[in-house]
Design an enzyme around this catalytic site. Structure first.
Site, PDB file in Angstrom:
ATOM      1  N   ASP A 229      61.621  80.807  17.287  1.00 56.53           N
ATOM      2  CA  ASP A 229      60.762  81.813  16.664  1.00 56.53           C
ATOM      3  C   ASP A 229      59.363  81.238  16.551  1.00 56.53           C
ATOM      4  O   ASP A 229      59.106  80.349  15.718  1.00 56.53           O
ATOM      5  CB  ASP A 229      61.291  82.203  15.281  1.00 56.53           C
ATOM      6  N   LEU A 230      58.449  81.707  17.357  1.00 54.79           N
ATOM      7  CA  LEU A 230      57.124  81.114  17.485  1.00 54.79           C
ATOM      8  C   LEU A 230      56.410  81.008  16.141  1.00 54.79           C
ATOM      9  O   LEU A 230      56.224  82.007  15.440  1.00 54.79           O
ATOM     10  CB  LEU A 230      56.285  81.951  18.463  1.00 54.79           C
ATOM     11  N   ASP A 231      56.003  79.778  15.795  1.00 53.75           N
ATOM     12  CA  ASP A 231      55.222  79.479  14.588  1.00 53.75           C
ATOM     13  C   ASP A 231      55.923  79.912  13.307  1.00 53.75           C
ATOM     14  O   ASP A 231      55.266  80.169  12.290  1.00 53.75           O
ATOM     15  CB  ASP A 231      53.836  80.135  14.662  1.00 53.75           C
ATOM     16  N   GLU A 232      57.241  79.980  13.326  1.00 54.70           N
ATOM     17  CA  GLU A 232      57.982  80.412  12.137  1.00 54.70           C
ATOM     18  C   GLU A 232      59.043  79.407  11.718  1.00 54.70           C
ATOM     19  O   GLU A 232      59.939  79.728  10.938  1.00 54.70           O
ATOM     20  CB  GLU A 232      58.622  81.785  12.381  1.00 54.70           C
TER      21      GLU A 232
END
Length: 299
Positions: A229-232
């Site tokens: 989950d990109l940047d999460e």
């Protein structure tokens, strides 16, 4: 009795929260001639998880192998996920960077003065911008260009470098490429990324200019573990700096660089000292102990 100090070790423990676990660990170490130097723990009552980091000294000549082998019964009794580590052994770290070098420069400086307990195994980039800087530090530099067509092969080369050097942690020091889900899963809990804290607002190009145009008063940065989950991913460290209407978009960028460098270094410091536990979508970051921030030299 003569005390023979034979080495420092760290014990990391994660288990279901339950009564008696701290007493069992302390009793075991005492019975095996070890003196606890520091201990930190946390019970998360929301997830019913227990986390503990114990730094101890072997004082009676008992070997590391004996300590590890004898702990099996306690670990099994309490259903622990646990590991032992040499306290003074630096963590092997690979740094990845693209064309923004502020975080790379900061990490290299902290490494050079001994402020970070790490051994840099490689610096990997998709550009040649920092080759000379890295080579001048007597470190291996690898340029691996990434395109949509060669992404899978590029990541395979990166993993060869990481695994061939027994690298324990990969630091994305403003590496401007999205890692594949496969690489994120393969390196779960072992990749740290840094980015500005405006997300989910101000996505895409020129986030600081977007922030300026909206009159933002706080500039921040977030260091987190990389997931699919990109940047999460689980957040390790954050910080902010205050700005006013008097600053320009270029000021925002400069202030942001300083915050990013500081936050990333703090996250790497915590991970390298083995103070970070992943707790579902969050992290538990136990406090730093005495001497953790000391440098081998001042400059």
């Amino acid at each position: 009795m003569e005390v023979v100090v034979t080495g420092n070790m760290i014990l990391l423990v994660k288990s279901r929260s339950q009564r008696g676990i701290v007493a069992a660990i302390a009793g075991y170490l005492a019975d095996h001639g070890c003196n606890i130097a520091e201990s930190a723990q946390f019970d998360d009552f929301d997830t019913n998880q227990f986390f503990m980091r114990v730094s101890f000294v072997r004082e009676t000549g008992v070997s590391e192998e004996e300590i590890v082998a004898g702990f099996v019964d306690i670990g099994s009794k309490f259903g622990m996920i646990y590991s032992f580590h040499g306290d003074l052994k630096p963590m092997k770290v690979a740094i990845m960077v693209s064309r923004f070098g502020h975080c790379l420069n900061d990490l290299l400086y902290r490494w050079r003065i001994g402020a970070l307990p790490i051994e840099i195994t490689a610096v990997i980039s998709n550009h040649f911008d920092y080759q000379k800087l890295v080579v001048n530090h007597d470190l291996p530099f690898h340029c691996i260009p990434v395109t949509a067509q060669n992404k899978r092969d590029a990541e395979a080369r990166i993993m060869q470098i990481v695994e061939g050097s027994d690298t324990e942690l990969v630091v994305l020091a403003r590496y401007m490429q999205i890692l594949s889900d496969e690489m994120c899963a393969r390196m779960s809990g072992r990749i740290i990324n840094i980015h500005h804290s405006f997300l989910p607002s101000f996505k895409g190009a020129n986030p600081y200019k977007q922030a300026y145009q909206r009159g933002v008063k706080l500039i921040g940065a977030t260091a987190h573990y990389v997931t699919a989950d990109l940047d999460e991913g689980p957040i390790i460290e954050q910080d902010t700096a205050r700005v006013t209407h008097a600053q320009s978009p270029e000021d925002y960028v400069s202030i942001g660089r300083d915050v990013e460098s500081k936050v990333l270094a703090s996250a790497v410091h915590a991970h390298a000292h083995r103070r970070v536990f992943i707790d579902s979508n969050r992290t538990v970051v136990l406090p730093a102990g005495r001497g953790s921030f000391a440098s081998a030299r001042m400059g």
